[in-house]
Design a protein around this motif. Structure first.
Motif, PDB file in Angstrom:
ATOM      1  N   ASP A  44      27.487 -51.068  48.663  1.00  0.00           N
ATOM      2  CA  ASP A  44      28.521 -50.062  48.849  1.00  0.00           C
ATOM      3  C   ASP A  44      29.918 -50.671  48.909  1.00  0.00           C
ATOM      4  O   ASP A  44      30.865 -50.009  49.290  1.00  0.00           O
ATOM      5  CB  ASP A  44      28.252 -49.231  50.099  1.00  0.00           C
ATOM      6  CG  ASP A  44      28.228 -50.071  51.359  1.00  0.00           C
ATOM      7  OD1 ASP A  44      28.152 -51.299  51.257  1.00  0.00           O
ATOM      8  OD2 ASP A  44      28.277 -49.485  52.447  1.00  0.00           O
ATOM      9  N   ALA A  45      30.036 -51.928  48.532  1.00  0.00           N
ATOM     10  CA  ALA A  45      31.348 -52.567  48.490  1.00  0.00           C
ATOM     11  C   ALA A  45      32.088 -52.151  47.222  1.00  0.00           C
ATOM     12  O   ALA A  45      31.504 -51.616  46.297  1.00  0.00           O
ATOM     13  CB  ALA A  45      31.203 -54.085  48.545  1.00  0.00           C
ATOM     14  N   GLY A  46      33.344 -52.417  47.181  1.00  0.00           N
ATOM     15  CA  GLY A  46      34.164 -52.155  46.010  1.00  0.00           C
ATOM     16  C   GLY A  46      34.869 -50.819  46.139  1.00  0.00           C
ATOM     17  O   GLY A  46      34.543 -50.036  46.998  1.00  0.00           O
ATOM     18  N   PHE A  62      36.955 -64.947  48.207  1.00  0.00           N
ATOM     19  CA  PHE A  62      37.015 -63.570  47.739  1.00  0.00           C
ATOM     20  C   PHE A  62      36.550 -62.606  48.824  1.00  0.00           C
ATOM     21  O   PHE A  62      35.585 -62.876  49.526  1.00  0.00           O
ATOM     22  CB  PHE A  62      36.123 -63.387  46.507  1.00  0.00           C
ATOM     23  CG  PHE A  62      36.512 -64.283  45.376  1.00  0.00           C
ATOM     24  CD1 PHE A  62      37.455 -63.881  44.448  1.00  0.00           C
ATOM     25  CD2 PHE A  62      35.954 -65.540  45.259  1.00  0.00           C
ATOM     26  CE1 PHE A  62      37.827 -64.721  43.426  1.00  0.00           C
ATOM     27  CE2 PHE A  62      36.321 -66.385  44.226  1.00  0.00           C
ATOM     28  CZ  PHE A  62      37.261 -65.979  43.311  1.00  0.00           C
ATOM     29  N   ALA A  63      37.225 -61.469  48.923  1.00  0.00           N
ATOM     30  CA  ALA A  63      36.804 -60.378  49.795  1.00  0.00           C
ATOM     31  C   ALA A  63      36.679 -59.140  48.918  1.00  0.00           C
ATOM     32  O   ALA A  63      37.611 -58.789  48.191  1.00  0.00           O
ATOM     33  CB  ALA A  63      37.826 -60.146  50.897  1.00  0.00           C
ATOM     34  N   THR A  68      32.141 -48.730  53.658  1.00  0.00           N
ATOM     35  CA  THR A  68      31.426 -49.035  54.900  1.00  0.00           C
ATOM     36  C   THR A  68      31.121 -50.512  55.086  1.00  0.00           C
ATOM     37  O   THR A  68      30.540 -50.887  56.095  1.00  0.00           O
ATOM     38  CB  THR A  68      30.097 -48.256  54.962  1.00  0.00           C
ATOM     39  OG1 THR A  68      29.286 -48.639  53.845  1.00  0.00           O
ATOM     40  CG2 THR A  68      30.331 -46.763  54.928  1.00  0.00           C
ATOM     41  N   SER A  69      31.464 -51.358  54.110  1.00  0.00           N
ATOM     42  CA  SER A  69      31.175 -52.781  54.270  1.00  0.00           C
ATOM     43  C   SER A  69      32.164 -53.616  53.469  1.00  0.00           C
ATOM     44  O   SER A  69      32.844 -53.119  52.579  1.00  0.00           O
ATOM     45  CB  SER A  69      29.746 -53.110  53.824  1.00  0.00           C
ATOM     46  OG  SER A  69      29.639 -52.981  52.430  1.00  0.00           O
ATOM     47  N   THR A  70      32.225 -54.880  53.819  1.00  0.00           N
ATOM     48  CA  THR A  70      33.035 -55.856  53.096  1.00  0.00           C
ATOM     49  C   THR A  70      32.183 -57.084  52.864  1.00  0.00           C
ATOM     50  O   THR A  70      31.457 -57.527  53.746  1.00  0.00           O
ATOM     51  CB  THR A  70      34.285 -56.248  53.910  1.00  0.00           C
ATOM     52  OG1 THR A  70      35.069 -55.079  54.133  1.00  0.00           O
ATOM     53  CG2 THR A  70      35.118 -57.283  53.193  1.00  0.00           C
TER      54      THR A  70
END
Length: 79
Positions: A44-46, A62-63, A68-70
């Motif tokens: 669910d990242a991006g 990179f992050a 809801t998340s990283t």
């Protein structure tokens, strides 16, 4: 990104399994790039990507942030 003085490129995309991946394309110089090196990130990242030296080792990290998340990906030296 690899410190060779040539422009590199980082993108977000999806692989054939519909997983979000970070693609790093190392520059050859002259505007061309090598094939991407891909890293799977949290589902669910991006779609936000950030780059900084998060651990102060002189390399870009990179992050990839989402609702809801990283996902944090730290570069390491090759052995």
């Amino acid at each position: 990104m690899n410190g060779d003085g040539k422009l590199d490129l980082a993108t977000l995309g999806f692989n054939q399994s519909n997983q979000l991946v970070l693609n790093i394309l190392l520059g050859n110089g002259g505007g061309t790039f090598q094939n991407p090196i891909s890293f799977v990130t949290a589902q669910d990242a991006g779609p936000t990507i950030g780059m900084a030296d998060f651990n102060n080792d002189g390399r870009l990290d990179f992050a990839i942030g989402g609702n809801t998340s990283t996902t944090i990906l730290m570069q390491t030296t090759s052995k």
